[in-house]
Design a protein around this motif. Structure first.
Motif, PDB file in Angstrom:
ATOM      1  N   THR A  57       0.057   7.293  -9.465  1.00 24.37           N
ATOM      2  CA  THR A  57      -0.268   6.825 -10.573  1.00 24.37           C
ATOM      3  C   THR A  57       0.176   6.735 -12.213  1.00 24.37           C
ATOM      4  O   THR A  57      -0.169   6.223 -12.810  1.00 24.37           O
ATOM      5  CB  THR A  57      -2.025   6.419 -10.577  1.00 24.37           C
ATOM      6  N   THR A  58      -0.988   8.354 -11.903  1.00 26.85           N
ATOM      7  CA  THR A  58       0.764   8.193 -13.569  1.00 26.85           C
ATOM      8  C   THR A  58       1.530   8.363 -13.509  1.00 26.85           C
ATOM      9  O   THR A  58       2.653   7.689 -14.723  1.00 26.85           O
ATOM     10  CB  THR A  58       0.098  10.238 -14.422  1.00 26.85           C
ATOM     11  N   LEU A  59       2.585   8.356 -12.824  1.00 27.00           N
ATOM     12  CA  LEU A  59       4.047   8.605 -13.246  1.00 27.00           C
ATOM     13  C   LEU A  59       4.086   6.950 -13.082  1.00 27.00           C
ATOM     14  O   LEU A  59       4.923   7.214 -13.947  1.00 27.00           O
ATOM     15  CB  LEU A  59       4.295   8.960 -11.368  1.00 27.00           C
ATOM     16  N   THR A  60       3.639   5.678 -12.011  1.00 30.84           N
ATOM     17  CA  THR A  60       4.135   4.833 -11.975  1.00 30.84           C
ATOM     18  C   THR A  60       3.282   3.928 -13.440  1.00 30.84           C
ATOM     19  O   THR A  60       4.078   3.424 -14.353  1.00 30.84           O
ATOM     20  CB  THR A  60       3.347   3.787 -10.536  1.00 30.84           C
ATOM     21  N   GLY A  61       2.551   5.214 -14.621  1.00 30.48           N
ATOM     22  CA  GLY A  61       2.545   4.659 -15.833  1.00 30.48           C
ATOM     23  C   GLY A  61       3.553   4.940 -17.169  1.00 30.48           C
ATOM     24  O   GLY A  61       3.127   3.738 -17.681  1.00 30.48           O
ATOM     25  N   ILE A  62       4.151   5.031 -16.204  1.00 32.75           N
ATOM     26  CA  ILE A  62       5.827   5.809 -17.560  1.00 32.75           C
ATOM     27  C   ILE A  62       6.735   4.201 -16.419  1.00 32.75           C
ATOM     28  O   ILE A  62       7.473   4.101 -16.118  1.00 32.75           O
ATOM     29  CB  ILE A  62       6.654   7.096 -17.036  1.00 32.75           C
ATOM     30  N   GLN A  63       6.781   4.017 -18.589  1.00 33.01           N
ATOM     31  CA  GLN A  63       8.434   3.514 -18.185  1.00 33.01           C
ATOM     32  C   GLN A  63       9.314   3.408 -17.472  1.00 33.01           C
ATOM     33  O   GLN A  63       9.916   4.058 -18.240  1.00 33.01           O
ATOM     34  CB  GLN A  63       8.361   2.319 -19.493  1.00 33.01           C
ATOM     35  N   LEU A  77       0.956  -0.722   0.051  1.00 33.58           N
ATOM     36  CA  LEU A  77      -0.314  -0.381   0.122  1.00 33.58           C
ATOM     37  C   LEU A  77       0.951   1.773   0.117  1.00 33.58           C
ATOM     38  O   LEU A  77       1.865   0.977   0.931  1.00 33.58           O
ATOM     39  CB  LEU A  77      -0.552   0.115   1.243  1.00 33.58           C
ATOM     40  N   TYR A  78       0.029   2.420  -1.026  1.00 30.09           N
ATOM     41  CA  TYR A  78       1.234   3.381  -0.815  1.00 30.09           C
ATOM     42  C   TYR A  78      -0.058   5.151  -0.723  1.00 30.09           C
ATOM     43  O   TYR A  78      -0.905   4.699  -0.722  1.00 30.09           O
ATOM     44  CB  TYR A  78       1.772   3.650  -2.229  1.00 30.09           C
ATOM     45  N   GLY A  79       0.376   5.141   0.564  1.00 27.49           N
ATOM     46  CA  GLY A  79       0.042   5.954   1.056  1.00 27.49           C
ATOM     47  C   GLY A  79       0.045   7.597   0.262  1.00 27.49           C
ATOM     48  O   GLY A  79       1.005   8.386   0.840  1.00 27.49           O
ATOM     49  N   PHE A  80      -1.553   8.837   0.887  1.00 25.86           N
ATOM     50  CA  PHE A  80      -0.565  10.042  -0.097  1.00 25.86           C
ATOM     51  C   PHE A  80      -1.967  10.771   1.195  1.00 25.86           C
ATOM     52  O   PHE A  80      -3.093  10.351   1.276  1.00 25.86           O
ATOM     53  CB  PHE A  80      -1.503  10.713  -1.578  1.00 25.86           C
ATOM     54  N   LEU A  81      -2.037  12.398   1.625  1.00 26.04           N
ATOM     55  CA  LEU A  81      -2.452  13.304   2.291  1.00 26.04           C
ATOM     56  C   LEU A  81      -3.766  13.561   1.012  1.00 26.04           C
ATOM     57  O   LEU A  81      -4.449  14.250   1.534  1.00 26.04           O
ATOM     58  CB  LEU A  81      -2.069  13.745   2.544  1.00 26.04           C
ATOM     59  N   SER A  82      -3.306  13.682  -0.352  1.00 25.67           N
ATOM     60  CA  SER A  82      -5.132  14.184  -1.317  1.00 25.67           C
ATOM     61  C   SER A  82      -4.939  13.362  -2.835  1.00 25.67           C
ATOM     62  O   SER A  82      -3.853  12.606  -2.293  1.00 25.67           O
ATOM     63  CB  SER A  82      -4.423  15.803  -1.344  1.00 25.67           C
ATOM     64  N   ARG A  83      -6.079  13.145  -3.389  1.00 27.41           N
ATOM     65  CA  ARG A  83      -6.671  12.722  -4.353  1.00 27.41           C
ATOM     66  C   ARG A  83      -5.549  13.003  -5.393  1.00 27.41           C
ATOM     67  O   ARG A  83      -5.024  11.810  -6.071  1.00 27.41           O
ATOM     68  CB  ARG A  83      -7.781  12.951  -4.557  1.00 27.41           C
ATOM     69  N   ASP A  84      -5.051  14.279  -5.049  1.00 23.82           N
ATOM     70  CA  ASP A  84      -4.221  14.624  -7.033  1.00 23.82           C
ATOM     71  C   ASP A  84      -2.742  14.376  -6.028  1.00 23.82           C
ATOM     72  O   ASP A  84      -2.172  13.805  -7.347  1.00 23.82           O
ATOM     73  CB  ASP A  84      -3.732  16.482  -6.837  1.00 23.82           C
ATOM     74  N   PRO A 111       7.380   2.697  -8.380  1.00 27.25           N
ATOM     75  CA  PRO A 111       6.367   3.487  -7.744  1.00 27.25           C
ATOM     76  C   PRO A 111       7.539   4.101  -6.605  1.00 27.25           C
ATOM     77  O   PRO A 111       7.487   5.650  -6.273  1.00 27.25           O
ATOM     78  CB  PRO A 111       6.143   2.263  -6.200  1.00 27.25           C
ATOM     79  N   LYS A 112       8.660   3.565  -5.758  1.00 27.18           N
ATOM     80  CA  LYS A 112      10.042   4.075  -5.209  1.00 27.18           C
ATOM     81  C   LYS A 112      10.084   5.636  -6.179  1.00 27.18           C
ATOM     82  O   LYS A 112      10.658   6.845  -5.359  1.00 27.18           O
ATOM     83  CB  LYS A 112      11.410   3.362  -4.654  1.00 27.18           C
ATOM     84  N   ALA A 113      10.790   5.380  -7.173  1.00 27.78           N
ATOM     85  CA  ALA A 113      11.141   6.508  -7.974  1.00 27.78           C
ATOM     86  C   ALA A 113       9.724   7.618  -7.781  1.00 27.78           C
ATOM     87  O   ALA A 113      10.122   8.739  -8.140  1.00 27.78           O
ATOM     88  CB  ALA A 113      11.412   6.318  -9.321  1.00 27.78           C
ATOM     89  N   ALA A 114       8.593   7.446  -7.943  1.00 21.80           N
ATOM     90  CA  ALA A 114       7.774   8.284  -8.430  1.00 21.80           C
ATOM     91  C   ALA A 114       7.540   9.283  -7.286  1.00 21.80           C
ATOM     92  O   ALA A 114       7.083  10.274  -7.081  1.00 21.80           O
ATOM     93  CB  ALA A 114       6.101   7.699  -8.158  1.00 21.80           C
ATOM     94  N   LEU A 115       7.862   8.118  -5.848  1.00 25.70           N
ATOM     95  CA  LEU A 115       7.122   9.013  -4.741  1.00 25.70           C
ATOM     96  C   LEU A 115       8.354  10.077  -4.337  1.00 25.70           C
ATOM     97  O   LEU A 115       8.121  11.214  -3.627  1.00 25.70           O
ATOM     98  CB  LEU A 115       7.380   8.185  -3.721  1.00 25.70           C
ATOM     99  N   SER A 116      10.059   9.553  -4.739  1.00 30.88           N
ATOM    100  CA  SER A 116      10.854  10.962  -4.632  1.00 30.88           C
ATOM    101  C   SER A 116      10.540  11.963  -5.989  1.00 30.88           C
ATOM    102  O   SER A 116      10.795  13.122  -5.349  1.00 30.88           O
ATOM    103  CB  SER A 116      12.014  10.156  -5.719  1.00 30.88           C
TER     104      SER A 116
END
Length: 205
Positions: A74-80, A61-68, A84-89
């Protein structure tokens, strides 16, 4: 699939937190920016959650404080090449609105400030995000093929409320945390004045 967690914040670690929901503890991986804006352990917290499954780690599970933030993740992790770790960074250094502005400027260097994101991956992120939505704001190329000017993030209740608190001398970290808690309490459709009043109450606790 779990989409949201609401319960008592039991633990906060370097890269995750644990929320106790009716006696069941859920571990959610979070970025540094999210972890810094959480309430104190023992207080109620709400996280918007994205469930990710991998062959190496199974479900996580990956948690966020806003829907945005969740939508941007999810948009970032859709990029080849963006896990998840890079998207969070990326979201740690560029919240959704700032990421959109960076894409509009073709600012690959700003994206490359994220841990684990090199110049080539930053270029791919900037290229593939063009024309995609990141929550309330999006970058759209013009009909001539050039970049449509983007002045910056669309004003939001969150941003305006935080700005109002900053004008009162409240530190940014505390202002954002208070506004987040106010929106959790009132709902994201609350008007600006109500959010500011609720945020001031949070600060007074």
């Amino acid at each position: 699939m779990i989409g949201r967690l609401r319960g008592v914040l039991a633990e906060v670690e370097a890269d995750h937190c644990l929320i106790d929901c009716a006696g069941v503890g859920y571990v959610a991986a979070c970025g540094v920016r999210t972890l810094q804006r959480l309430p104190a352990p023992g207080d109620e917290a709400t996280l918007f959650v994205e469930s990710v499954w991998s062959a190496e780690n199974g479900p996580r599970l990956y948690g966020f404080l806003s829907r945005d933030d969740r939508r941007a993740f999810t948009t970032l992790t859709g990029i080849q090449g963006v896990g998840p770790k890079a998207a969070l960074s990326v979201l740690d250094v560029l919240p959704p609105g700032e990421l959109v502005a960076a894409v509009a400027r073709d600012d690959k260097a700003a994206v490359a400030r994220a841990n684990g994101v090199g110049p080539k991956l930053a270029l791919r992120i900037v290229t593939e995000l063009k024309g995609k939505s990141l929550g309330e704001v999006s970058f759209t190329p013009s009909s001539t093929g050039g970049a449509a000017p983007v002045a910056g993030p669309v004003p939001s209740v969150t941003g305006e409320a935080v700005s109002a608190l900053l004008g009162l001398g409240v530190a940014e970290v505390n202002a954002r945390r208070a506004v987040d808690q106010a929106l959790i309490r009132l709902g994201e459709e609350a008007d600006l004045s109500a959010v500011i009043r609720a945020a001031l109450q949070e600060l007074g606790r």
